[in-house]
Design a protein around this motif. Structure first.
Motif, PDB file in Angstrom:
ATOM      1  N   ARG A 200      10.152 -25.817   4.948  1.00  0.00           N
ATOM      2  CA  ARG A 200      10.327 -26.660   3.753  1.00  0.00           C
ATOM      3  C   ARG A 200       9.860 -25.995   2.456  1.00  0.00           C
ATOM      4  O   ARG A 200       9.137 -26.600   1.654  1.00  0.00           O
ATOM      5  N   ASP A 202      11.798 -25.646   0.099  1.00  0.00           N
ATOM      6  CA  ASP A 202      12.429 -26.486  -0.921  1.00  0.00           C
ATOM      7  C   ASP A 202      11.467 -27.554  -1.418  1.00  0.00           C
ATOM      8  O   ASP A 202      11.413 -27.869  -2.620  1.00  0.00           O
ATOM      9  N   LEU A 203      10.657 -28.115  -0.503  1.00  0.00           N
ATOM     10  CA  LEU A 203       9.682 -29.143  -0.866  1.00  0.00           C
ATOM     11  C   LEU A 203       8.589 -28.541  -1.763  1.00  0.00           C
ATOM     12  O   LEU A 203       8.177 -29.149  -2.757  1.00  0.00           O
ATOM     13  N   GLN A 206      10.037 -27.954  -5.277  1.00  0.00           N
ATOM     14  CA  GLN A 206      10.225 -29.215  -5.998  1.00  0.00           C
ATOM     15  C   GLN A 206       8.900 -29.756  -6.523  1.00  0.00           C
ATOM     16  O   GLN A 206       8.811 -30.194  -7.679  1.00  0.00           O
ATOM     17  N   ALA A 207       7.860 -29.729  -5.680  1.00  0.00           N
ATOM     18  CA  ALA A 207       6.553 -30.236  -6.121  1.00  0.00           C
ATOM     19  C   ALA A 207       5.924 -29.310  -7.152  1.00  0.00           C
ATOM     20  O   ALA A 207       5.356 -29.769  -8.154  1.00  0.00           O
ATOM     21  N   LYS A 209       7.252 -27.391  -9.373  1.00  0.00           N
ATOM     22  CA  LYS A 209       7.881 -27.415 -10.691  1.00  0.00           C
ATOM     23  C   LYS A 209       7.325 -28.534 -11.571  1.00  0.00           C
ATOM     24  O   LYS A 209       7.500 -28.522 -12.793  1.00  0.00           O
ATOM     25  N   GLU A 210       6.635 -29.504 -10.957  1.00  0.00           N
ATOM     26  CA  GLU A 210       6.075 -30.607 -11.732  1.00  0.00           C
ATOM     27  C   GLU A 210       4.610 -30.391 -12.102  1.00  0.00           C
ATOM     28  O   GLU A 210       3.998 -31.243 -12.733  1.00  0.00           O
ATOM     29  N   TYR A 229      17.231 -20.988  -2.434  1.00  0.00           N
ATOM     30  CA  TYR A 229      15.940 -21.291  -3.037  1.00  0.00           C
ATOM     31  C   TYR A 229      15.848 -20.718  -4.455  1.00  0.00           C
ATOM     32  O   TYR A 229      15.209 -21.317  -5.334  1.00  0.00           O
ATOM     33  N   LYS A 232      17.088 -23.123  -6.881  1.00  0.00           N
ATOM     34  CA  LYS A 232      16.160 -24.235  -7.095  1.00  0.00           C
ATOM     35  C   LYS A 232      15.053 -23.846  -8.077  1.00  0.00           C
ATOM     36  O   LYS A 232      14.586 -24.665  -8.874  1.00  0.00           O
ATOM     37  N   VAL A 310       7.533 -35.438  -0.896  1.00  0.00           N
ATOM     38  CA  VAL A 310       7.335 -34.534  -2.021  1.00  0.00           C
ATOM     39  C   VAL A 310       6.350 -35.099  -3.039  1.00  0.00           C
ATOM     40  O   VAL A 310       5.578 -34.346  -3.661  1.00  0.00           O
ATOM     41  N   ASP A 311       6.334 -36.409  -3.210  1.00  0.00           N
ATOM     42  CA  ASP A 311       5.393 -37.013  -4.155  1.00  0.00           C
ATOM     43  C   ASP A 311       3.955 -36.846  -3.671  1.00  0.00           C
ATOM     44  O   ASP A 311       3.039 -36.607  -4.480  1.00  0.00           O
ATOM     45  N   LYS A 314       3.008 -33.248  -4.198  1.00  0.00           N
ATOM     46  CA  LYS A 314       2.697 -33.069  -5.625  1.00  0.00           C
ATOM     47  C   LYS A 314       1.291 -33.584  -5.920  1.00  0.00           C
ATOM     48  O   LYS A 314       0.517 -32.930  -6.643  1.00  0.00           O
TER      49      LYS A 314
END
Length: 360
Positions: A200, A202-203, A206-207, A209-210, A229, A232, A310-311, A314
């Motif tokens: 993962r 990707d997970l 995604q996290a 980037k925030e 990837y 992404k 993902v939240d 993060k």
């Protein structure tokens, strides 16, 4: 001294090196290893490595050759192993579900001598179907099994109560002295190892980037589908990507740069990067699988998050980003305490001798 035949593959060297060192204290060992003819990637040395009680027999195949060539080489190799196996008191077979070698060894090698070591008892979700069939064949044909974690051992015994098995803790992975960390005022999150879908990445992207500009992200390891990837990540300059097979002598550099190792796996029986992090005292952020819970206490030597969420990942990374230097150093010390605790519990040779007595 009794003699052991140790059948393995080049990519398991990081674990084999410590296991064989332990065995060589009380046994004479012949190691037969398959590797690929990529000299810059092979981990097993051609010359003797461990001690005078160990001889290495390295069989190297051309990795880009035809399937017929690879099958023929595997066939000849299997016949060689079957022929010499009668001269040994005990045989360790490190399974990799080779479609030629595994069935031949399963049918023709003595079931009273072989101990099959599974690195992954429950196959990963992205493994090809034929591997599951060979995996099941090996379980059906052999009697004795070895695992590198208690949880895998317990799963196996529950599902196969007629088999005999034992477990030992996988050795921590030490690749040399950790370098001095350069503190640039930013937190560095590391994603390390062979990149496969179940891990993962990707997970993680995604996290990550925030998070704020106070963090950097290193992705290091080989990947067959890197373009997926890469798209992404986009133009985010906080990401440092080194997509390659990482040589052993470079591994301490990555873990020296990292404040945290991130393991967002959605499927795991064990983890090499986790054991590297423990060895070097790097706090870990991981999904809440049993294997990670055995090593990580949330908020003490790392952080756990809900698998696939993902939240929640993060949240864990933001918490990690916000720690003061003093809080992070305390977390690092707690990981080093876990290392000491784990090392004291590791005794492979005692596990082998106890199991051997039980089957005689």
């Amino acid at each position: 001294m009794k003699r052991i035949l140790y059948i393995t593959y080049d990519w398991w060297f990081d674990t084999d090196v410590d296991v064989i060192k332990d065995l060589s204290k009380e046994f004479l060992i012949d190691v037969y290893v398959i590797s690929l003819r990529k000299n810059n990637l092979n981990k097993y040395p051609v010359k003797k490595l461990f001690s005078q009680n160990v001889n290495i027999h390295d069989y190297r195949f051309w990795d880009k050759s035809s399937k017929f060539y690879l099958s023929w080489c595997s066939f000849i190799y299997a016949l060689r192993l079957i022929w010499i196996s009668r001269h040994y008191d005990l045989i360790f077979y490190i399974d990799d579900s080779n479609p030629v070698t595994a069935p031949l060894l399963s049918v023709f090698m003595s079931k009273d001598k072989v101990v099959v070591t599974f690195h992954d008892y429950h196959m990963h979700v992205d493994e090809p179907g034929f591997k599951n069939k060979i995996h099941n064949l090996i379980i059906n044909r052999f009697r004795y099994f070895h695992f590198f974690s208690r949880s895998q051992y317990e799963y196996f015994i529950k599902e196969h109560p007629s088999k005999k098995a034992f477990y030992s803790l996988m050795p921590l992975k030490d690749f040399g002295e950790k370098r001095a960390k350069h503190n640039n005022g930013k937190k560095t999150f590391l994603f390390f190892g062979y990149i496969r879908p179940y891990k993962r990445l990707d997970l993680f992207i995604q996290a990550a980037k925030e998070l704020s500009e106070n963090s950097n992200f290193i992705i290091a390891g080989y990947c067959k589908d890197w373009e997926i990837y890469k798209r992404k990540i986009g133009a985010d300059k906080r990401f440092i990507s080194e997509i390659k097979f990482v040589p052993n002598d470079e591994i301490p550099d990555y873990f020296s740069k990292a404040d945290y190792l991130v393991l967002p796996y959605n499927d795991s029986t064990q983890s090499g990067p986790l054991l590297i992090a423990v060895n070097y005292g790097v706090p870990v952020i991981a999904s809440n699988h049993k294997i990670f819970q055995d090593f990580i206490t949330d908020g003490v030597n790392g952080f756990l998050f809900k698998d696939g969420d993902v939240d929640d990942l993060k949240r864990a990374m933001l918490k990690a980003e916000s720690l003061t230097d003093g809080e992070w150093e305390k977390m690092q010390q707690n990981m080093l305490l876990k290392k000491d605790e784990y090392s004291e519990a590791s005794d492979f040779i005692r596990s082998v001798k106890t199991f051997w007595k039980s089957i005689k």
